[in-house]
Motif scaffolding. Structure first.
Motif, short mmCIF file in Angstrom:
data_model
loop_
_atom_site.label_atom_id
_atom_site.label_comp_id
_atom_site.label_asym_id
_atom_site.label_seq_id
_atom_site.Cartn_x
_atom_site.Cartn_y
_atom_site.Cartn_z
N LEU A 50 10.27 2.50 -5.88
CA LEU A 50 9.75 3.41 -6.76
C LEU A 50 8.41 2.87 -6.98
N ASP A 51 7.95 1.47 -7.18
CA ASP A 51 6.73 1.20 -7.20
C ASP A 51 5.63 1.79 -6.24
N TYR A 52 6.06 1.81 -5.00
CA TYR A 52 5.46 2.28 -3.92
C TYR A 52 5.53 3.66 -3.28
N SER A 53 6.23 4.40 -4.16
CA SER A 53 6.54 5.53 -3.57
C SER A 53 5.31 6.48 -3.54
N VAL A 54 4.10 6.43 -4.40
CA VAL A 54 3.12 7.15 -4.56
C VAL A 54 2.00 6.70 -3.33
N LEU A 55 1.97 5.37 -3.12
CA LEU A 55 1.23 4.73 -2.30
C LEU A 55 1.91 4.18 -0.89
N ILE A 56 2.77 4.78 -0.73
CA ILE A 56 3.72 4.54 0.43
C ILE A 56 2.77 4.21 1.78
N ASN A 57 2.02 4.99 2.07
CA ASN A 57 1.25 4.82 3.31
C ASN A 57 -0.51 4.42 2.80
N LEU A 58 -0.38 3.44 1.86
CA LEU A 58 -1.74 3.16 1.58
C LEU A 58 -2.41 2.11 2.39
N CYS A 59 -1.18 1.27 2.79
CA CYS A 59 -1.61 -0.07 3.50
C CYS A 59 -0.28 -0.39 4.50
N SER A 60 -0.94 -1.05 5.48
CA SER A 60 0.41 -1.43 6.59
C SER A 60 0.89 -2.85 6.00
N SER A 61 0.39 -3.49 5.27
CA SER A 61 1.05 -4.87 4.86
C SER A 61 2.17 -4.66 4.18
N TYR A 62 2.35 -3.44 3.24
CA TYR A 62 3.42 -3.11 2.69
C TYR A 62 4.95 -2.75 3.35
N LEU A 63 4.32 -2.65 4.62
CA LEU A 63 5.34 -2.10 5.45
C LEU A 63 6.50 -3.25 5.74
N SER A 64 6.15 -4.63 5.61
CA SER A 64 7.32 -5.47 5.95
C SER A 64 8.09 -5.54 4.78
N LEU A 65 7.40 -5.31 3.40
CA LEU A 65 8.27 -5.23 2.34
C LEU A 65 9.22 -4.07 2.37
N ARG A 66 8.83 -2.93 2.61
CA ARG A 66 9.59 -1.92 2.66
C ARG A 66 10.74 -1.99 3.61
N ARG A 67 10.45 -2.72 4.78
CA ARG A 67 11.42 -2.75 5.76
C ARG A 67 12.39 -3.84 5.45
N ALA A 68 12.04 -4.96 4.49
CA ALA A 68 12.99 -5.69 3.93
C ALA A 68 14.02 -5.12 2.93
#
Length: 1795
Positions: free
Chosen positions: A827-845
C-alpha cells in the motif's frame, strides 16, 4: 520468554538476567504489551495504570536502544488511550524535562532520544487531549534542535511530524516556527536529518497552505539545495515533498483565502520551478550567471536526479487523466531540458539529462496511462521526432551543398531525438500488436519517421532510431522482415553516405538481435561489444596457456603499471587488472591446473594484496575473491596457513577501516574455497575474529564488512556451525538493539547474518527444548526489530527471515501480524512503485513471502489483507487500498502485476495468485470469475468494442457469425486500463479455474444437476457461468493484442472440450453450447484473416476442428460457415508463400500448414466416425434418426463438405507424413534427407520444424488411413495438389518424370509401408509413454488399414511383417496400462490373424485347384508348423500371438499360472475382480486364441491346441467358480464362442491331425467333466455354464469325441443331475440345452432321448399337482414342454404318433377349469394360456392322434372344450368393451416428439 507475557513487567525475573538479556527481555515485554493493551478491558488497564506507567518511565530513563524506544513510545500512548488519559500531561512534562536537561553526556543521549520519541507518539495518539501543552512542547523541541547532535535533530523532526499528525489543524499557531526550523534541517549535513525534515514538512503541508502557495518558490529552492550531495533516501523523501507541494499548488486540496495581489499557480509556473531546479539547481540569477562565465556547470547530478524524481511524484499524484490531457506540456518541458545548453555542456551531463528525461517518461507513460492513451502519446512523440528531423534536414540543405549544420543544433536535436525515440520504442514494445493500427496510419508515418532518423548526423540519434526499430520488431514480429528488407535496400542504395551506412547497419544489427525475442522468427535467408568485459574474460582464458616467464612478466608489468598511476585512473586500471586475474584463477581452478613457479606467484600475490587494501569497495571484493582462488589453485597447506595468519595479524594490528574490511572478507572467501566444513579450527578462529570486528561500534564500515563475512561463513559452514549458533544469535540481536538507525548498512548486514543463521538452523527451529525456544524467540524479536527500521533493504531482510521461519517452523509465525505488515508495504509504495529501483528488492521480498504463505494458508492471507484495509484511516487510502477493499488481495495483486515490469517479481505475483486460486476458486467461483472478467474488461479497447451487429441471412431468421455479441462498454470497475499482459494472465486463470473444477463436483459440468443442487444449498458451479466464460473468451479472441487473442482462443478451446457434451435441461436432445454457435464463429473469424499471424491462425484451426468435432453444431448452415473458415486456411496453404517475401521464419509456415492439415484431419476423422455410427445397425444415432424419421443433416453434411477437398487433402497429408518420416530418421541417415528440404520445411529449418511435425503427425496419420480405407487403395486421378514447395524426388509416385513413374500397386505399397513404418517407429519409441493420444491414433490407423482386403493380403503374405507388428504390439500391451490401448492392440492382433487366415485359405484353395482332386493327398500343407509342427520364437506369428494372449490373460487372471497362483494346477488363488473392460480384454484374447489353429498346418495345430484348450478351460473354470468377480453374462458368452470356434476348426477334420485333435478334445471334455464333479459341491458354482460348454462339445465336436465312453455316460449323468436341481433357473437352462441336443445329430441326440425322455415326462406330469407359483418356475415348465416337443419331433415318423399321444395329455393336464382359473395365481393362469396355445397349434398337426385321444378320454375332451370356450368368451368380452375416456386424460393428444 513466557515470563514477558504479562501486563506488568516481571521485574524479579528481569533483574536476574544479564545486561544484554535484560534488554531483550524488556523488548519482548513491550512487544507483547503493544498487542495486549488494545484487547484488555479498560477497567483492568486503569487498575494497573499507575504501576504500568512507572515501569515504562523506568525503561525510559534506562537508556533504551533504538528499537526499544519506539516500542516504549507506542506502549505509553496505548496506556493513556485505552486507560485514563488525565495523567498523560504528567508524562509529557517528564519528557519535556528530560529534553531540557543540560546533561550532554553520551550515556544520557539514549534517554533524551527516548523522551523525544515518546513525546511524538503521545501527541500522535492522544491528539487534542494534549492541546494545552503542545506549544510548550513544540517550543522546547525547536529550541533543543539548535544544540542537538544529528541523532537528536533526526528524532526531533520525526517527533514534530507526529505532533502535526495528531493535532491536525489545531497546530496552526506553530506552523511558521516549525517551518523555520525544518527548512534549516532540510539542508543538514546528516542525511538522516534531511530525511526526517522532509517527512516533517510533508506532514506540515497538509494544513500549512502557505507552503504550496506563498512560500512555494522558497521551498522549491530549499529542496533543490537539499538535493546537493544527497543520498538515495534523501532524494526520495524530498522529491515526495516537493512533488506533493507542486501538485497541491496546481490543484489545491482545499480552498485558499484570496489575498491582495495573489493568484493561483499555473502549470507554466510550476514547470518553470522544475526547470529552474533541473537547469540551474534552484540558484539565483547572479550565481548562475557567474558559473556560466566560469565555464562550469552549477547543477550537480544529485539535484537533477532529485528533480527527476520530483517530476515523477508530481505527475503520479495528479494521475493518469491529468497526464493524458497535459502530456504535450510535459513532453515540451522534458525536451527543453535535454536540449538546453546548460544541460549538455559536457557529454556526461548530456547523457545524465537524457537518462533523467527517459526515466520520467517511462515512469509516467508506462504506468499511469492505458493503452489508448499510450497510443495517443506515441503519436505525439512521433510528431515531435518528425519536427526535429525536419529542422535538421533544413539546416543540412540550407545554402550550398557543402554547408553543414552547426554542432550546437545537432547536439540539441540529437538529445531530443534520443529521448523521444527511446520512449517511443518502449511504448510500442509494451503495446505489442495493440499498436499495429498506429503503424498503419499513413497520416502519422511512424516507421518512415523513425527510419529517417537513421540518416541523422549524430551517432546517438542513429543508434536510438535503431533501438526503436528493434522495439517495434519485438512488439510486432510481423514487421521484422519488412524492416530488414527496407533497411537492406536503403543500405545498398546509400552505401556512399557514411551516416547511412552506420545508421542502416545499426538498424539491421538491432533487428537481427530482436529475432531471438520473436517467437515466429524471420526467414532463414534474411539472417545471412562490452569490449572491456570481453577483454577481461579473454585474458582469463589465454593466460593459463602462456609460459612461466611470460606469466611473470605480465604480472610484474601489471604491478608496476598500477604503482605508477594515481587517483581515479589507478582505481579503474586496478579494478580491471584484478578482474582479469580473477578470471585467470577461475579458469585454472576449473581445469585443475597450476599457476606456475615462485616467480609467477610472487607478483600475483603482490597484485592481490595491494588491491585488498584499496580504497574502492569493489576492488577489495575482487581482491578477496582472487586471494581465495589463489589459495585454491596453490592447494598448499603451508601457503594457506601463511595467508590466513597474515590476515589474522593484519586484523589485530591494523586500525584503519580499509585494511580491516578487506582482510575480514578475505577470511570468509578463503573459507569458501577450502571446503571449510572439514576445518573446525579455522572456523572457530574466523568466527572469533569476525565477532570482535562486528562489535567495533567506532567504525560502522568495519562492522558491516565483518558481519557480511560472518554471514558467508555461516552459509558455508553448514552443520559445523551449530556450536556457534547461540553466540551468533546473541550477537546479532544485541547489535540490532543497539545500532542507531542512521547506520543502515550495519543493519543490512545484520539482516543477512540473521537470515543465514535461520537457514543454518533449518527444521531444528520446530523443536520444543529450552535452547531452541530461546533461539526461535531471538529470531522473532530480531525480525520485529528489523521490520520497524525504515530502510527498505533491512525490511526486505526481515521479511526474508520471516519467510524462512514460516518454512521451517510455520506454527510459530503469526500471520495476523505478518500479512498486514506485508500489505502495508504494498500500500505504501503503490503510487511510487516505479519511482526507484532500490525498492524492487523490498517488493520482491514481500511478494515472495506472500507466495509462500499462499501455498499453505491462502484463505487466511486474503482475510488478513481485507481486515487490514478496513482499519486504515481513509486519509491514507491509496488506489491499491481501494482495490483491496473492492476485490480483496487478489485484485490488488492483479493491479500490482500490471504495474510491475521485473520478470521475477511478476512471476512471483502470478504464482501467488495461482496458489490463492487453487485454494479458493471452487468455493468462491463467482468472485474469481468476476475478478478475471473485470481484469479482462479493464481496457479502453475492451470498453470501446463494437456494438452488436444484426446482419441477417437471406431467410431472415438466422444471424451470421458476425452478429455475435461484442464486448459492450461496462461500468468502470476497480481496474483501469490494464496492460495486455495482465489480461492474458487473467485468461490463463480462467482456464485454470475450469481445470480445477474438473476435479471437483460433477455438477460443475452438468447444468441440470447444478440447478437442482443450487436449490438445496448455496453452492456455485462453473456451468452456471458459461455465458460469462464465452463472453470473456470472445473479448480476448477479438482483441488487438496477438497474445491476448491466443489466450482467448485457448480459453475457447477449453470451453468447447469441457462443455460440448453438457445437455441443455430445458431442451432435451440439445446441448448447452448450441446457443453460442454464432458467438464462437464470430470469435474465430478474425483469426483467419489474411493478415493474421501464423500462430494465431494455427490456434484458431485447432479451435475450429474441436468445435466441429464436438458435435455441437446442429444446423448445416452453421456447419458450412465454420467449414468455410477452414477452407480459407487450406487455400492459404495451397497457395504457399514465397520464401523471399516471408514475414516470419520458414518454420512458422510449417507450423501453420501442419496446424491446418491437422485440423482438417480431425474434422475428417469426426465425419467418418459419425458416418459409421449412423450406418451401423442398432446404434444410438441410427435409432434417433429412425425415431425422428430423418437423418442428422449436420452430421451427414460434414462428410460431404470434407469430401470436396479430400483429393487435395489426401496428397497434402501424405506429403506431411513423408516429411515426418524423413525427420524421424536416425542421425546416421541424415545424408538421405533431401538437400532442399521437404514439402513443408526447408533444409535450414529442420530442427525448428521437428516439433511441429511431432504435434500433428498422429492425427494426420489416422486421417490418411481412413481415406485409404474409404478408397480401398484404388487410385483415381485426383488431380495435382498445390504444395508450398516443389515435390521432392521421394514423393511416392507424385513425380512427373517418366523414368520414375510408379505403377498403382507400387504407389499403394509405398503408402502402406509409409504408414506402417511411422507407426512402428513411434510405438517402439521409449518416449511414447506420455503420448497416449498418439498411440491411440496409430492403433486406429492400423485398424483402418487392416479393414481393407488389399492391405490384409499384403500383411498376410509377409510373414516377417506380421511377426514384427505382433512383437511391437506385444511390447505395447506390456508397457501400457490404458484399457483402451490394450483393447485396440488385441483388435489389431485379431485383424493380423485374420489376414493370415485369409492368406492360408487362399494358398490352400489355389493348391487344390492347381493340383486337382486326384492328387489331393500330395497337396502341400500351408500354415505355420509345416510338417514338423514346430513354431520358432521370433519368426512365428502363432507363437507371438500365444505370448501376447497369455500375457493378457495372466495379467487379469494370474491363477491360470501355477507359479503365479501358488498351486500345482494353476487353478488356485484368490478372487480377481474383473471390470467390464477386463472382461472384454479376456474375451478378445480368447477369440484370438481360438483362431490360431486355423492358420497352422495340421501338425502345427496339434502343437498349439493343448495350450489353447488349457487357457480356454482355465478361464471357463474361473468363470464357473465365480472367482473372477464378474457377472457371467459379460465373460461367459465370449468363452463359449471361443470354444465353439476351436471345436469347428477345419484342422479338427483334416486327415493328418484328426486323430490327435480327437484325443486332445476328449481330454478337454474329460477335464471339463472332472471340474463339474469336483466343483458342483462348492457354493456359487455356475452349473449352467458347465452344461452349456458340454452342450457345445456335444453339438460341434465330432462324434468320435463325444460318443466314446465313459464321456457320453458322464455327460448324460450331468444333465440328469441338473434335472434334479431345485433351482428353477438351472432347470430352465437345462431344458433349453436339451432342446438343442434333441434337435442335434441323431448320433448325439438318441442316447440323451433314451436316457432323459422318461424323466422329462414324469416331471411334466407332476406339474398338475404342483403348479408354478412364480415367473422362474413358469419359465422352467414352459422350457420343459419345449424340450418334450423337441423330443417328439426328433423321433421317427413311425414312432411320433405314440409320443404325441404322451404330449397331448400332459398339455391338457395343465389346463384349469373356469372356477379355478379365476382364482389361480398369475403364473398358473399363464401356464394355462400357454398350454392352450400349444394344444391349438399341435392338435391340428396330428389330427388323427388328437381325435383318437379325445374319443378315448371324455374328461380330457370336456376339460379342453371348457378351456376353449372360456378363452373365446374372454376374447369377445374384450372386443365389445366400450372405450371409456378418463377425466384425467386430455381429449386432444399432443405430439411430443417433433423430430
Amino acid at each position: 520468554m513466557e515470563q514477558t507475557h504479562s501486563l506488568l513487567l516481571n521485574e524479579e525475573a528481569c533483574s536476574q538476567l544479564r545486561e544484554h538479556q535484560r534488554a531483550e527481555f524488556v523488548l519482548e515485554w513491550l512487544r507483547f504489551l503493544k498487542k495486549l493493551l488494545p484487547a484488555t478491558d479498560r477497567a483492568d488497564v486503569k487498575k494497573n495504570q499507575k504501576r504500568l506507567v512507572e515501569q515504562l518511565t523506568t525503561v525510559l530513563t534506562g537508556s533504551p536502544g533504538p528499537p526499544t524506544r519506539l516500542l516504549l513510545a507506542q506502549c505509553l500512548a496505548l496506556v493513556y488511550r485505552v486507560g485514563d488519559s488525565l495523567t498523560s500531561s504528567l508524562t509529557v512534562d517528564r519528557c519535556n524535562d528530560i529534553i531540557r536537561s543540560k546533561d550532554d553526556s553520551p550515556s544520557f543521549l539514549p534517554t533524551r532520544l527516548a523522551a523525544v520519541a515518546c513525546l511524538g507518539v503521545l501527541y500522535e495518539q492522544l491528539g487534542r487531549l494534549l492541546i494545552n501543552s503542545f506549544k510548550e512542547s513544540v517550543a522546547n523541541l525547536l529550541k533543543a534542535t539548535k544544540s542537538a547532535e544529528s541523532q537528536g535533530r533526526c528524532e526531533i523532526m520525526l517527533c514534530i511530524e507526529k505532533i502535526l499528525k495528531g493535532l491536525g489543524v489545531s497546530a496552526m499557531s506553530c506552523h511558521r516556527d516549525i517551518y523555520k526550523t525544518a527548512r534549516t534541517c532540510l539542508t543538514d549535513r546528516s542525511m538522516a536529518v534531511r530525511c526526517a525534515a522532509a517527512k516533517c514538512l510533508l506532514e506540515l503541508q497538509r494544513e500549512a497552505v502557505f507552503l504550496w502557495s506563498t512560500e512555494l518558490e522558497n521551498v522549491a529552492t530549499l529542496c533543490f539545495r537539499a538535493f546537493e550531495g544527497s543520498n538515495y533516501d534523501v532524494r526520495v523523501g524530498i522529491s515526495k515533498l516537493l512533488g506533493t507541494l507542486l501538485a497541491s499548488a496546481l490543484e489545491p486540496r482545499q480552498a485558499i483565502a484570496p489575498r491582495p495581489g495573489s493568484k493561483r499557480n499555473s502549470l507554466k509556473e510550476v514547470m518553470e520551478l522544475l526547470s529552474s531546479g533541473f537547469l540551474r539547481g534552484g540558484a539565483g540569477f547572479l550565481r548562475a550567471s557567474g558559473d556560466m562565465l566560469k565555464g562550469i556547470s552549477s547543477v550537480s547530478r544529485d539535484v537533477r536526479v532529485g528533480t527527476t524524481q520530483t517530476c515523477v511524484v508530481f505527475v503520479s499524484i495528479l494521475g493518469g487523466t491529468w497526464l493524458e490531457t497535459h502530456f504535450s506540456c510535459l513532453l515540451s518541458l522534458l525536451m527543453e531540458w535535454v536540449s538546453h545548453a546548460r544541460a549538455t555542456q559536457y557529454p556526461a551531463d548530456a547523457v545524465s539529462c537524457r537518462c533523467c528525461a527517459s526515466f520520467i517518461l517511462r515512469a509516467t507513460l508506462g504506468t499511469l496511462l492505458g493503452e489508448k492513451a499510450q497510443i495517443a502519446a506515441a503519436k505525439e512523440i512521433c510528431q515531435l521526432i518528425s519536427k526535429q528531423k525536419r529542422v535538421v534536414d533544413a539546416a543540412l540543405h540550407e545554402g550550398n551543398l557543402e554547408a553543414r549544420v552547426r554542432p550546437a543544433d545537432v547536439a540539441a536535436s540529437q538529445h531530443v531525438l534520443v529521448c523521444a525515440l527511446l520512449e517511443l520504442g518502449s511504448l510500442l514494445q509494451d503495446l505489442s500488436s495493440t499498436a499495429a493500427p498506429l503503424l498503419l496510419d499513413t497520416s502519422i508515418g511512424m516507421l518512415d519517421t523513425v527510419i529517417s532518423v537513421l540518416l541523422h548526423p549524430s551517432a546517438s540519434a542513429r543508434l536510438a532510431a535503431a533501438w526503436c526499430l528493434r522495439c517495434v520488431a519485438v512488439g510486432m514480429p510481423a514487421q521484422v522482415a519488412v524492416l530488414l528488407d527496407r533497411c537492406a535496400e536503403r543500405l545498398n542504395a546509400l552505401k556512399s553516405c557514411p551516416e547511412a551506412v552506420e545508421g542502416y547497419s545499426a538498424a539491421i544489427a538491432a533487428l537481427l538481435g530482436a529475432v531471438q525475442l520473436c517467437p515466429l522468427g524471420i526467414s532463414h535467408s534474411k539472417g545471412k561489444t562490452a569490449l572491456t568485459a570481453a577483454a577481461v574474460q579473454l585474458f582469463g582464458v589465454i593466460f593459463p596457456h602462456l609460459g612461466i616467464q611470460q606469466k611473470a612478466q605480465i604480472l610484474e608489468q601489471f604491478c608496476e603499471f598500477v604503482r605508477q598511476l594515481k587517483g581515479a585512473r589507478q582505481q579503474t586500471v586496478q579494478i580491471r587488472v584484478a578482474a582479469a586475474f580473477c578470471c585467470t584463477l577461475k579458469c585454472l581452478a576449473s581445469s585443475r591446473r597450476e599457476l606456475g613457479s615462485e616467480e609467477v606467484q610472487r607478483p600475483a600475490l603482490s597484485l592481490l594484496l595491494g588491491a585488498l587494501e584499496g580504497s574502492n569497495p569493489l576492488l577489495r571484493c575482487m581482491a578477496a575473491e582472487g586471494l581465495a582462488r589463489l589459495v585454491q589453485v596453490r592447494n598448499d597447506p603451508n601457503f594457506t596457513v601463511s595467508i590466513t595468519l597474515m590476515s589474522f595479524d593484519k586484523l589485530k594490528t591494523a586500525r584503519d577501516a580499509i585494511t580491516r574490511t578487506g582482510h575480514a572478507l578475505a577470511l570468509s572467501a578463503v573459507y569458501r574455497y577450502l571446503s571449510g566444513i572439514s576445518s573446525p579450527q579455522y572456523l572457530s578462529a574466523c568466527v572469533g575474529v569476525l565477532f570482535t570486528l562486528s562489535q567495533d561500534s567506532t567504525s560502522p564500515e568495519v562492522q558491516m564488512w565483518a558481519l557480511h563475512a560472518l554471514s558467508m561463513v555461516v552459509d558455508l559452514a553448514g552443520p559445523l556451525y551449530h556450536s556457534h549458533l547461540e553466540a551468533s544469535f546473541t550477537l546479532v540481536l544485541r547489535l540490532l538493539l543497539s545500532t542507531p538507525h542512521t547506520h543502515v548498512e550495519v543493519q543490512q548486514s545484520l539482516g543477512r547474518c540473521l537470515n543465514a543463521l535461520i537457514t543454518s538452523m533449518g527444521p531444528d527451529l520446530q523443536g520444543e527444548g529450552a535452547g531452541v525456544c530461546a533461539v526461535r524467540t531471538s529470531c522473532l524479536v530480531g525480525c520485529a526489530v528489523m521490520q520497524d527500521i525504515q530502510d527498505c533493504l533491512v525490511q526486505a531482510q526481515a521479511i526474508s527471515c520471516l519467510q524462512q521461519l514460516h518454512m521451517f517452523a510455520p506454527r510459530f509465525v503469526n500471520l495476523a501480524s505478518l500479512v498486514p505488515s506485508l500489505c502495508e508495504i504494498l500500500l505504501d509504495y503503490s503510487v511510487l512503485i516505479n519511482l526507484c529501483s532500490s525498492y524492487l528488492s523490498l517488493r520482491r521480498a514481500v511478494v515472495a513471502c506472500l507466495r509462500q504463505l499462499a501455498q499453505r494458508e491462502a484463505v487466511e492471507v486474503s482475510e488478513h489483507a481485507v481486515a487490514l484495509v478496513k482499519e486504515l484511516p481513509r486519509r491514507d487510502n491509496t488506489q491499491l487500498d481501494v482495490t483491496i477493499k473492492e476485490v480483496g488481495l487478489e485484485g490488488a495483486l492483479f493491479s500490482l502485476l500490471d504495474r510491475e515490469s521485473d520478470p521475477r517479481l511478476c512471476r512471483d505475483i502470478q504464482e501467488t495468485l495461482v496458489h490463492m486460486m487453487s485454494s479458493a476458486a471452487e468455493s468462491n467461483l463467482a468472485d474469481w470469475l468476476k475478478l478475471c472478467k473485470d481484469v479482462l474488461s479493464a481496457s479502453a479497447d475492451s470498453a470501446a468494442a463494437a456494438a452488436v451487429e444484426t446482419q441477417q441471412e437471406e431467410d431472415g431468421d438466422r444471424y451470421d457469425d458476425s452478429s455475435a455479441f461484442h464486448a459492450k462498454s461496462e461500468s468502470s470497475g476497480p481496474f483501469n486500463n490494464l496492460r495486455w499482459s495482465t489480461r492474458v494472465f487473467s485468461m490463463e486463470c480462467v482456464c485454470r479455474i475450469i481445470a480445477q473444477c474438473e476435479n471437483g463436483d460433477l455438477a460443475h459440468f452438468n447444468m441440470a444437476l447444478a440447478q437442482e443442487q443450487r436449490l438445496h444449498e448455496s453452492a456455485d458451479y462453473v456451468v452456471l457461468h458459461l455465458a460469462d466464460l464465452i463472453r470473456m473468451a470472445f473479448m480476448a479472441a477479438t482483441d488487438h493484442s496477438d497474445q491476448l487473442r491466443l489466450a482467448g482462443l485457448q480459453t475457447l478451446l477449453v470451453i468447447i472440450r469441457k462443455f460440448s457434451n453438457v445437455p441443455e435441461p430445458e431442451f432435451p436432445g440439445h446441448v448447452i453450447l448450441e446457443q453460442y454457435q454464432a458467438n464462437v464463429g464470430a470469435a474465430l473469424r478474425p483469426a483467419f484473416h489474411v493478415d493474421a499471424p501464423p500462430n494465431v491462425t494455427a490456434k484458431a484451426c485447432q479451435v475450429c476442428s474441436a468445435w466441429i468435432a464436438s458435435g455441437v453444431i446442429s444446423d448445416l448452415r452453421d456447419l458450412r460457415r465454420v467449414h468455410q473458415l477452414l477452407a480459407s486456411s487450406l487455400a492459404k496453404v495451397q497457395v504457399g508463400r514465397d520464401v523471399n517475401s516471408q514475414l516470419y521464419n520458414e518454420s512458422t509456415f510449417t507450423m501453420e500448414t501442419l496446424a491446418v492439415l491437422k485440423a482438417w484431419a480431425e474434422v475428417y476423422i469426426t465425419a467418418v466416425q459419425g458416418s459409421r455410427q449412423r450406418e451401423s445397425p442398432g446404434s444410438n444415432l441410427q435409432q434417433q434418426s429412425d425415431e425422428a424419421g430423418t437423418a442428422d443433416p449436420a452430421g451427414a453434411g460434414l462428410l460431404k463438405l470434407v469430401q470436396t477437398d479430400l483429393a487435395t487433402l489426401s496428397r497434402l497429408w501424405l506429403a506431411a507424413l513423408q516429411d515426418h518420416a524423413l525427420l524421424t530418421l536416425p542421425s546416421q541417415y541424415s545424408s538421405q534427407l533431401p538437400s532442399t528440404g521437404g514439402s513443408f520445411y526447408t533444409a535450414e529449418m529442420v530442427e525448428q520444424a521437428r516439433p511441429h511435425y511431432y504435434s500433428a503427425w498422429a492425427t494426420i496419420l489416422h486421417a490418411t488411413a481412413l481415406w485409404l480405407n474409404s478408397t480401398g487403395f484404388i487410385m483415381v486421378d485426383e488431380g495435382p495438389a498445390n504444395l508450398s514447395r516443389p515435390v521432392t524426388p521421394t514423393s511416392m509416385g507424385q513425380s512427373t518424370s517418366l523414368s520414375s513413374v510408379k505403377s498403382p500397386e507400387d504407389v499403394n505399397t509405398d503408402r502402406l509401408h509409409l504408414i506402417l513404418g511411422i507407426s512402428v517407429e513411434f510405438l517402439c519409441s521409449p518416449h511414447s509413454g506420455d503420448q497416449m493420444e498418439n498411440i491411440s491414433s496409430c492403433l486406429q490407423a492400423l485398424q483402418a488399414l487392416l479393414e481393407v482386403p488389399w492391405t490384409r493380403s499384403k500383411v498376410g503374405s509377409d510373414q516377417a511383417l506380421r511377426v514384427e507388428l505382433l512383437s511391437v504390439l506385444h511390447r505395447l500391451i506390456v508397457t501400457r496400462e490404458s484399457p483402451s490401448v490394450q483393447l485396440a492392440v488385441l483388435e489389431l492382433v485379431r485383424q493380423i490373424v485374420c489376414a493370415a487366415q485369409e492368406h492360408v485359405k487362399e494358398k490352400r484353395h489355389s493348391a487344390e485347384v492347381d493340383d486337382g482332386a486326384a492328387e489331393k493327398e500330395t497337396v502341400p500343407e500351408f500354415g505355420e508348423g509345416r510338417d514338423t509342427g514346430g513354431l520358432v520364437p521370433g519368426k512365428s506369428l502363432v507363437f507371438g500371438a500365444l505370448e501376447l494372449c497369455l500375457c493378457t490373460l495372466l495379467r487379469k487372471l494370474p491363477q491360470l499360472s501355477p507359479k503365479l497362483a501358488g498351486s500345482p494346477t494353476g487353478w488356485g488363488g484368490q478372487t480377481c475382480f474383473l471390470s467390464n473392460t477386463d472382461c472384454r480384454l479376456v474375451t478378445s484374447a480368447l477369440a484370438i486364441l481360438s483362431e490360431l489353429p486355423s492358420i497352422c498346418s495340421p501338425e502345427g495345430s496339434v502343437s498349439v491346441l493343448p495350450t489353447v484348450l488349457y487357457l480356454l478351460l482355465g478361464v471357463l473354470r474361473e468363470a464357473v467358480k465365480g472367482s473372477v468377480g464378474a457377472e457371467s453374462e459379460q465373460l461367459v458368452p465370449g468363452i463359449l464362442q471361443a470354444l465353439r470356434t476351436v471345436l469347428t476348426s477345419p484342422m479338427s477334420r483334416a486327415e493328418k491331425s484328426r486323430g490327435a485333435w480327437t484325443e486332445l478334445l476328449r481330454c478337454a471334455m474329460h477335464t471339463l467333466l472332472e471340474s463339474w464333479h469336483s466343483d458342483k459341491m462348492e457354493p456359487g458354482v455356475d452349473e449352467v455354464t458347465t452344461l452349456t460348454s458340454l452342450t457345445i462339445f456335444l453339438l460341434y465336436a465330432s462324434a468320435e469325441v463325444t460318443t466314446v465312453e465313459p464321456l457320453q455316460t458322464r455327460c448324460i449323468q450331468a444333465f440328469r443331475d441338473s434335472l434334479e436341481s431345485k433351482d428353477p433357473v438351472v432347470l430352465s437352462r437345462s431344458y433349453q440345452l436339451l432342446v438343442s441336443l434333441f434337435q442335434g445329430p441323431a448320433v448325439v441326440a438318441r442316447p440323451f432321448i433314451l436316457a432323459l425322455g422318461g424323466r422329462l415326462v414324469s416331471q411334466l406330469e407332476e406339474v398338475e399337482k404342483s403348479r408354478p407359483q412364480g415367473p422362474a418356475e413358469l419359465q422352467a415348465v414352459q422350457d420343459a414342454i419345449r424340450a418334450l416337443e423337441a423330443l417328439v419331433f426328433a423321433a421317427d415318423e413311425t414312432h411320433r404318433p405314440q409320443l404325441v399321444a404322451v404330449l397331448l395329455p400332459i398339455l391338457i393336464s395343465l389346463l384349469l377349469d373356469e372356477n379355478a382359473l379365476a382364482s389361480a395365481p398369475a403364473a398358473s393362469r399363464s401356464l394355462h394360456e400357454s398350454a392352450l396355445r400349444d394344444l391349438m397349434r399341435i392338435g391340428p398337426q396330428h389330427s388323427a392322434v388328437f381325435k383318437a385321444l379325445m374319443a378315448s378320454a371324455p374328461h380330457m375332451k370336456a376339460r379342453l372344450e371348457a378351456a376353449v370356450k372360456g378363452n373365446q368368451e374372454s376374447v369377445n368380452t374384450k372386443a365389445q368393451a366400450p372405450r371409456v375416456i378418463s377425466k384425467n386424460t386430455p381429449s386432444i393428444q399432443l405430439k411430443i416428439n417433433f423430430l
